[in-house]
Design an enzyme around this catalytic site. Structure first.
Site: not given
Ligand code: NAD
Ligand code: DAU
Length: 352
Positions: A133, A135
């Site tokens: 990420t 982050e």
């Molecule tokens: P998510 O939380 O939707 O899914 C995570 C998955 O991992 C789930 O299916 C869960 O069951 C599985 N999991 C959790 N712990 C586990 C374990 N110990 N062993 C096996 N499986 C396990 O997450 P996501 O949003 O799909 O993110 C996927 C990856 O991408 C993560 O590594 C996250 O850090 C990264 N990422 C996410 C975002 C985003 O915006 N969502 C952005 C950048 C990077």
């Molecule tokens: O930047 C990549 C990351 O983006 C990933 O690594 C994380 O897994 C993913 O969850 C996401 O993190 P954020 O914290 O940026 O995403 P989130 O959707 O939780 O929040 C987006 C923005 O919105 C953040 O500034 C917090 C704000 N927010 C979030 C929620 C859930 C609100 O204002 N209200 C809310 O209820």
């Protein structure tokens, strides 16, 4: 050949698996612990397919992973599995370090043992891709340049710290053992199949349920939103063409404040599902207490992946968010299925 995906029942993992099977026809072993964030329903269209082999288990279970790698003669591993929600990491960090740090370590140990036993061209072609990420880089002031691959790590939340730790471990396995690793650091994803605890699906879900749309603090925090399909394409390109040891930032070149994102969704819903009483969904927006340690701004400099691999985002935010809203409107059953009792407990603890 077969690839092993971890976390393939989560948001990005499931989108990746569905796209991979369709595009390549190469079998996938999908290892997922099915936490609250993992849903078999997301992979329903692959039920009965001999291209998708689901395994319920932990990434940190090195014995299980070793067996899967050997049995399926895996040529590449993509590690999506993680605890991924910042707010949950603030409420309870331990599980984040267990999965994201120790889990990744267990996975890497199994992969190192398997890879060490390979020979010749098969060994040379093997890859371990770790999905991370933006982050890990911390937060940006309004006028600071976007994160590049050389920006120092400065994680601010327990989630970000756990991901930063895992990135360092992955890198060390390349430097120390020569393991052919790849690392991607991506910005915020949005799209179908995202669990409704993250901003975009939470807003859609709450809007339709007539609930408050919680805006943390002043709502002027900035995120760089990328359509999930574009992230999946980037990962495939990195896997197929990047040099071992490389890391790539991936982003949408699309910085928006949270207020702008929420207002955009509200306007789409006003047009698609007008409220019976004639009021606007934006009337449900409510400023609530800010997230502790809330990162103010993320922005990705994606010039390296564009230059080296020719990847660029292909979905404009206006199109991607419209498709996403339409997907949630058409898939109320999926949302109903994932917003179980445990989900309601979380929402009650987080927002009241
Ligand atoms: P998510 O939380 O939707 O899914 C995570 C998955 O991992 C789930 O299916 C869960 O069951 C599985 N999991 C959790 N712990 C586990 C374990 N110990 N062993 C096996 N499986 C396990 O997450 P996501 O949003 O799909 O993110 C996927 C990856 O991408 C993560 O590594 C996250 O850090 C990264 N990422 C996410 C975002 C985003 O915006 N969502 C952005 C950048 C990077
Ligand atoms: O930047 C990549 C990351 O983006 C990933 O690594 C994380 O897994 C993913 O969850 C996401 O993190 P954020 O914290 O940026 O995403 P989130 O959707 O939780 O929040 C987006 C923005 O919105 C953040 O500034 C917090 C704000 N927010 C979030 C929620 C859930 C609100 O204002 N209200 C809310 O209820």
């Amino acid at each position: 050949m077969t690839i092993l995906i971890t976390g393939g029942a989560g948001f990005i993992g499931a989108n990746f698996v569905l796209e991979w099977v369709k595009a390549t026809g190469e079998p996938v072993v999908n290892l997922d612990a099915l936490t609250y964030a993992g849903n078999r329903a997301s992979l329903q269209s692959l039920e009965g397919s001999n291209l998708h082999h689901f395994v319920h288990g932990e990434i940190g279970d090195a014995a299980l992973v070793g067996e899967l790698l050997a049995t399926h003669k895996v040529r590449a591993v993509i590690n999506f599995a993680a605890e991924s929600h910042v707010d949950r990491s603030i409420k309870g960090p331990t599980r984040f370090f267990e999965t994201n740090v120790m889990g990744t370590l267990g996975l890497l140990e199994a992969v190192r043992a398997y890879w060490g036993g390979l020979g010749g061209a098969v060994k040379d072609a093997f890859r371990f891709l770790h999905v991370s990420t933006d982050e890990v880089y911390g937060t940006l002031a309004p006028d600071e340049p976007a994160f590049s691959e050389t920006t120092p790590y400065r994680p601010n939340s327990p989630y970000a710290a756990s991901k930063a730790s895992s990135d360092h471990i992955v890198r060390s396995y390349h430097e120390t053992y020569g393991l052919p690793v790849l690392l991607t650091n991506c910005s915020n994803n949005y799209g179908p199949l995202q669990f409704p605890e993250k901003l975009i699906p939470l807003v859609i879900h709450n809007a339709l349920a007539g609930k408050d749309l919680p805006i943390y603090g002043d709502g002027l925090q900035v995120r760089d939103w990328l359509y999930v399909g574009d992230h999946c394409t980037a990962i495939r390109q990195v896997l197929e063409t990047a040099a071992p040891g490389a890391s790539y930032n991936i982003g949408g070149d699309n910085q928006m404040t949270n207020l702008a994102v929420v207002r955009h969704i509200c306007a789409l819903l006003d047009a698609r599902r007008p409220k019976a009483d004639g009021s606007r969904y934006a009337d449900q927006m409510k400023h609530v207490t800010d997230r502790p340690g809330h990162d103010r701004r993320y922005a990705i400099d994606a010039r390296k992946i564009a230059h080296d691999l020719g990847w660029q985002p292909s979905v404009r935010f206006e199109d991607g968010i419209r498709q996403t809203v339409d997907w949630y409107l058409a898939n109320a059953g999926w949302v109903e299925n994932v917003t179980s009792g445990a989900y309601r407990d979380w929402v009650a603890r987080q927002y009241t």
